[in-house]
Design a protein around this motif. Structure first.
Motif, PDB file in Angstrom:
ATOM      1  N   ALA A   1     -27.532  -3.865 -38.765  1.00  0.00           N
ATOM      2  CA  ALA A   1     -28.393  -2.994 -37.896  1.00  0.00           C
ATOM      3  C   ALA A   1     -28.448  -3.593 -36.235  1.00  0.00           C
ATOM      4  CB  ALA A   1     -29.520  -2.370 -38.341  1.00  0.00           C
ATOM      5  N   GLN A   2     -28.591  -4.855 -36.563  1.00  0.00           N
ATOM      6  CA  GLN A   2     -28.678  -5.726 -35.295  1.00  0.00           C
ATOM      7  C   GLN A   2     -27.366  -5.530 -34.613  1.00  0.00           C
ATOM      8  OE1 GLN A   2     -31.665  -6.799 -33.900  1.00  0.00           O
ATOM      9  NE2 GLN A   2     -33.056  -6.818 -35.616  1.00  0.00           N
ATOM     10  N   GLY A   3     -26.506  -5.727 -35.457  1.00  0.00           N
ATOM     11  CA  GLY A   3     -25.231  -5.846 -34.859  1.00  0.00           C
ATOM     12  C   GLY A   3     -24.572  -5.023 -34.146  1.00  0.00           C
ATOM     13  N   VAL A   4     -24.992  -3.294 -34.500  1.00  0.00           N
ATOM     14  CA  VAL A   4     -24.697  -2.362 -33.672  1.00  0.00           C
ATOM     15  C   VAL A   4     -25.755  -1.726 -32.657  1.00  0.00           C
ATOM     16  CG1 VAL A   4     -23.157  -1.679 -35.525  1.00  0.00           C
ATOM     17  CG2 VAL A   4     -25.188  -0.877 -35.624  1.00  0.00           C
ATOM     18  N   SER A   5     -26.820  -2.273 -32.856  1.00  0.00           N
ATOM     19  CA  SER A   5     -28.011  -1.749 -31.980  1.00  0.00           C
ATOM     20  C   SER A   5     -27.682  -1.660 -30.493  1.00  0.00           C
ATOM     21  CB  SER A   5     -29.316  -2.470 -32.010  1.00  0.00           C
ATOM     22  OG  SER A   5     -28.989  -3.848 -31.826  1.00  0.00           O
ATOM     23  N   SER A   6     -26.906  -2.791 -30.121  1.00  0.00           N
ATOM     24  CA  SER A   6     -26.862  -2.740 -28.373  1.00  0.00           C
ATOM     25  C   SER A   6     -25.758  -1.667 -28.210  1.00  0.00           C
ATOM     26  CB  SER A   6     -26.167  -4.212 -28.275  1.00  0.00           C
ATOM     27  OG  SER A   6     -24.877  -4.431 -28.754  1.00  0.00           O
ATOM     28  N   TYR A   7     -24.913  -1.153 -29.164  1.00  0.00           N
ATOM     29  CA  TYR A   7     -23.905  -0.281 -28.844  1.00  0.00           C
ATOM     30  C   TYR A   7     -24.424   1.161 -28.574  1.00  0.00           C
ATOM     31  CZ  TYR A   7     -20.116   2.982 -29.356  1.00  0.00           C
ATOM     32  OH  TYR A   7     -18.921   4.072 -29.244  1.00  0.00           O
ATOM     33  N   PHE A   8     -25.651   1.347 -29.292  1.00  0.00           N
ATOM     34  CA  PHE A   8     -26.304   2.685 -29.241  1.00  0.00           C
ATOM     35  C   PHE A   8     -27.447   2.679 -28.105  1.00  0.00           C
ATOM     36  CE2 PHE A   8     -24.245   3.027 -33.398  1.00  0.00           C
ATOM     37  CZ  PHE A   8     -23.746   4.387 -33.380  1.00  0.00           C
ATOM     38  N   HIS A   9     -27.723   1.374 -27.779  1.00  0.00           N
ATOM     39  CA  HIS A   9     -29.066   1.139 -27.009  1.00  0.00           C
ATOM     40  C   HIS A   9     -30.100   1.551 -27.631  1.00  0.00           C
ATOM     41  CE1 HIS A   9     -25.961   0.258 -23.695  1.00  0.00           C
ATOM     42  NE2 HIS A   9     -25.683   1.221 -23.959  1.00  0.00           N
ATOM     43  N   ALA A  10     -30.340   1.238 -28.949  1.00  0.00           N
ATOM     44  CA  ALA A  10     -31.565   1.811 -29.805  1.00  0.00           C
ATOM     45  C   ALA A  10     -31.967   0.598 -30.432  1.00  0.00           C
ATOM     46  CB  ALA A  10     -31.041   2.654 -30.700  1.00  0.00           C
ATOM     47  N   PRO A  11     -33.430   0.381 -30.418  1.00  0.00           N
ATOM     48  CA  PRO A  11     -33.872  -0.788 -31.067  1.00  0.00           C
ATOM     49  C   PRO A  11     -33.881  -0.542 -32.860  1.00  0.00           C
ATOM     50  CG  PRO A  11     -35.600   0.804 -30.470  1.00  0.00           C
ATOM     51  CD  PRO A  11     -34.395   1.474 -29.893  1.00  0.00           C
ATOM     52  N   VAL A  12     -33.921  -1.881 -33.446  1.00  0.00           N
ATOM     53  CA  VAL A  12     -33.925  -1.905 -34.764  1.00  0.00           C
ATOM     54  C   VAL A  12     -35.324  -1.861 -35.308  1.00  0.00           C
ATOM     55  CG1 VAL A  12     -33.351  -3.084 -36.928  1.00  0.00           C
ATOM     56  CG2 VAL A  12     -31.630  -2.966 -34.903  1.00  0.00           C
ATOM     57  N   SER A  13     -35.865  -0.777 -36.049  1.00  0.00           N
ATOM     58  CA  SER A  13     -37.156  -0.889 -36.594  1.00  0.00           C
ATOM     59  C   SER A  13     -37.252  -1.144 -37.905  1.00  0.00           C
ATOM     60  CB  SER A  13     -37.985   0.632 -36.474  1.00  0.00           C
ATOM     61  OG  SER A  13     -37.759   0.616 -34.923  1.00  0.00           O
ATOM     62  N   SER A  14     -37.694  -2.307 -38.527  1.00  0.00           N
ATOM     63  CA  SER A  14     -37.532  -2.837 -39.869  1.00  0.00           C
ATOM     64  C   SER A  14     -38.614  -2.466 -40.603  1.00  0.00           C
ATOM     65  CB  SER A  14     -37.316  -4.358 -39.902  1.00  0.00           C
ATOM     66  OG  SER A  14     -36.178  -4.374 -39.301  1.00  0.00           O
ATOM     67  N   ASP A  15     -39.802  -1.829 -40.005  1.00  0.00           N
ATOM     68  CA  ASP A  15     -40.936  -1.700 -40.857  1.00  0.00           C
ATOM     69  C   ASP A  15     -41.294  -0.214 -40.983  1.00  0.00           C
ATOM     70  OD1 ASP A  15     -41.214  -1.212 -38.207  1.00  0.00           O
ATOM     71  OD2 ASP A  15     -43.142  -2.345 -37.911  1.00  0.00           O
ATOM     72  N   ILE A  16     -40.359   0.478 -40.831  1.00  0.00           N
ATOM     73  CA  ILE A  16     -40.754   2.097 -40.909  1.00  0.00           C
ATOM     74  C   ILE A  16     -40.527   2.404 -42.433  1.00  0.00           C
ATOM     75  CG2 ILE A  16     -39.552   4.341 -40.282  1.00  0.00           C
ATOM     76  CD1 ILE A  16     -40.979   2.729 -37.866  1.00  0.00           C
ATOM     77  N   VAL A  17     -39.466   1.789 -42.945  1.00  0.00           N
ATOM     78  CA  VAL A  17     -39.530   2.296 -44.387  1.00  0.00           C
ATOM     79  C   VAL A  17     -39.814   1.031 -45.348  1.00  0.00           C
ATOM     80  CG1 VAL A  17     -37.682   3.108 -46.405  1.00  0.00           C
ATOM     81  CG2 VAL A  17     -37.549   3.735 -43.844  1.00  0.00           C
ATOM     82  N   VAL A  18     -40.460   1.006 -46.373  1.00  0.00           N
ATOM     83  CA  VAL A  18     -40.789   0.004 -47.260  1.00  0.00           C
ATOM     84  C   VAL A  18     -40.211   0.094 -48.676  1.00  0.00           C
ATOM     85  CG1 VAL A  18     -42.940  -1.381 -48.018  1.00  0.00           C
ATOM     86  CG2 VAL A  18     -42.986  -0.441 -45.801  1.00  0.00           C
ATOM     87  N   ARG A  19     -39.628  -0.857 -49.390  1.00  0.00           N
ATOM     88  CA  ARG A  19     -39.427  -0.805 -50.432  1.00  0.00           C
ATOM     89  C   ARG A  19     -40.572  -1.226 -51.412  1.00  0.00           C
ATOM     90  NH1 ARG A  19     -34.507   0.313 -53.085  1.00  0.00           N
ATOM     91  NH2 ARG A  19     -33.409  -0.649 -51.514  1.00  0.00           N
ATOM     92  N   LYS A  20     -40.935  -0.089 -52.322  1.00  0.00           N
ATOM     93  CA  LYS A  20     -42.139  -0.284 -53.229  1.00  0.00           C
ATOM     94  C   LYS A  20     -41.904  -0.918 -54.618  1.00  0.00           C
ATOM     95  CE  LYS A  20     -42.637   4.250 -53.213  1.00  0.00           C
ATOM     96  NZ  LYS A  20     -43.406   5.622 -53.536  1.00  0.00           N
ATOM     97  N   ARG A  21     -40.679  -0.594 -55.051  1.00  0.00           N
ATOM     98  CA  ARG A  21     -40.737  -1.393 -56.337  1.00  0.00           C
ATOM     99  C   ARG A  21     -39.113  -2.012 -56.561  1.00  0.00           C
ATOM    100  NH1 ARG A  21     -37.393   1.562 -59.828  1.00  0.00           N
ATOM    101  NH2 ARG A  21     -36.905   3.558 -59.041  1.00  0.00           N
ATOM    102  N   PHE A  22     -39.095  -3.061 -57.500  1.00  0.00           N
ATOM    103  CA  PHE A  22     -37.963  -3.804 -57.360  1.00  0.00           C
ATOM    104  C   PHE A  22     -36.956  -2.977 -58.459  1.00  0.00           C
ATOM    105  CE2 PHE A  22     -35.362  -7.018 -59.982  1.00  0.00           C
ATOM    106  CZ  PHE A  22     -34.845  -7.641 -59.042  1.00  0.00           C
ATOM    107  N   THR A  23     -35.660  -3.016 -57.916  1.00  0.00           N
ATOM    108  CA  THR A  23     -34.447  -2.328 -58.518  1.00  0.00           C
ATOM    109  C   THR A  23     -33.636  -3.088 -59.238  1.00  0.00           C
ATOM    110  OG1 THR A  23     -33.373  -1.485 -56.707  1.00  0.00           O
ATOM    111  CG2 THR A  23     -35.092  -0.233 -57.576  1.00  0.00           C
ATOM    112  N   LYS A  24     -32.625  -2.622 -60.246  1.00  0.00           N
ATOM    113  CA  LYS A  24     -31.620  -3.573 -60.600  1.00  0.00           C
ATOM    114  C   LYS A  24     -30.498  -3.399 -59.543  1.00  0.00           C
ATOM    115  CE  LYS A  24     -32.117  -2.804 -65.275  1.00  0.00           C
ATOM    116  NZ  LYS A  24     -31.454  -2.196 -66.936  1.00  0.00           N
TER     117      LYS A  24
END
Length: 205
Positions: A165-188
């Protein structure tokens, strides 16, 4: 094991209070030692001093057409076809390459499962090449990477989705928001289960 983890992460964490010059000096010295102990070689041909050499990067095939990400039939701009749109919440997807391509598969696996963070730069470059090739200029408010469970992030050392996401953010001129979605449980890991069980594995995660 510790040395391998450090070269994968590409950084050395120093105690708080260290000045910037001291940190750079120690990190450079440490990276020099790591380069001698674990020299980086192309994961495909074992030549050069990069994770994927320029010659091998050129061999990785990028899709030149758009198609429905579910059934694979041609579609406009990567949107779901009429039939698949009736049974999916997904609106569309841009598919950069074919996972059946051995070069692409091995590159992704090293990035995701062998924790080779530097491979992310190669995949980001391929993504940018794909975006430029198709002249994709959509506007986004933000880019939201798929989150990792805390256990997986500690194990891998970084979130691969966030790196891309960081690698393409400059192309779209859009910030990366890593705290919008949260992983609730561990998965295989999805790669270890059958296709039929993949949806169930990540449901409610």
């Amino acid at each position: 094991w510790i040395l391998k983890r450090l070269i994968i992460l590409g950084k050395l964490t120093l105690p708080s209070g260290s000045n910037a010059h001291s940190m750079d000096t120690v990190r450079n010295a440490w990276n020099w030692v790591l380069d001698i102990l674990f020299p980086i070689r192309c994961i495909h041909c074992s030549r050069g001093e990069q994770w994927v050499c320029e010659e091998c990067v050129k061999k990785i095939k990028i899709h030149t057409n758009f198609f429905c990400p579910i059934c694979g039939h041609f579609s406009f701009y990567g949107e779901l076809c009429i039939h698949c749109a009736k049974r999916s919440y997904l609106k569309g997807a841009w598919v950069i390459g074919d996972y059946r391509d051995e070069l692409m598969k091995k590159t992704i696996k090293h990035f995701k499962y062998r924790y080779a963070k530097g491979v992310g730069d190669v995949l980001s470059a391929l993504a940018l090449e794909y975006l430029h090739m198709h002249a994709i200029h959509k506007q986004f408010d933000m880019i939201v990477p798929i989150p990792l469970h805390t256990r997986k992030k500690l194990s891998r050392g970084f979130n691969q989705s966030e790196e891309l996401a960081q690698g393409v953010s400059s192309y779209f001129h859009a910030p990366v928001s890593s705290d919008i979605v949260v992983r609730k449980r561990f998965t295989k890991p999805q790669s270890t289960i059958s296709v039929k069980k993949k949806s169930k594995n990540i449901k409610g995660a």
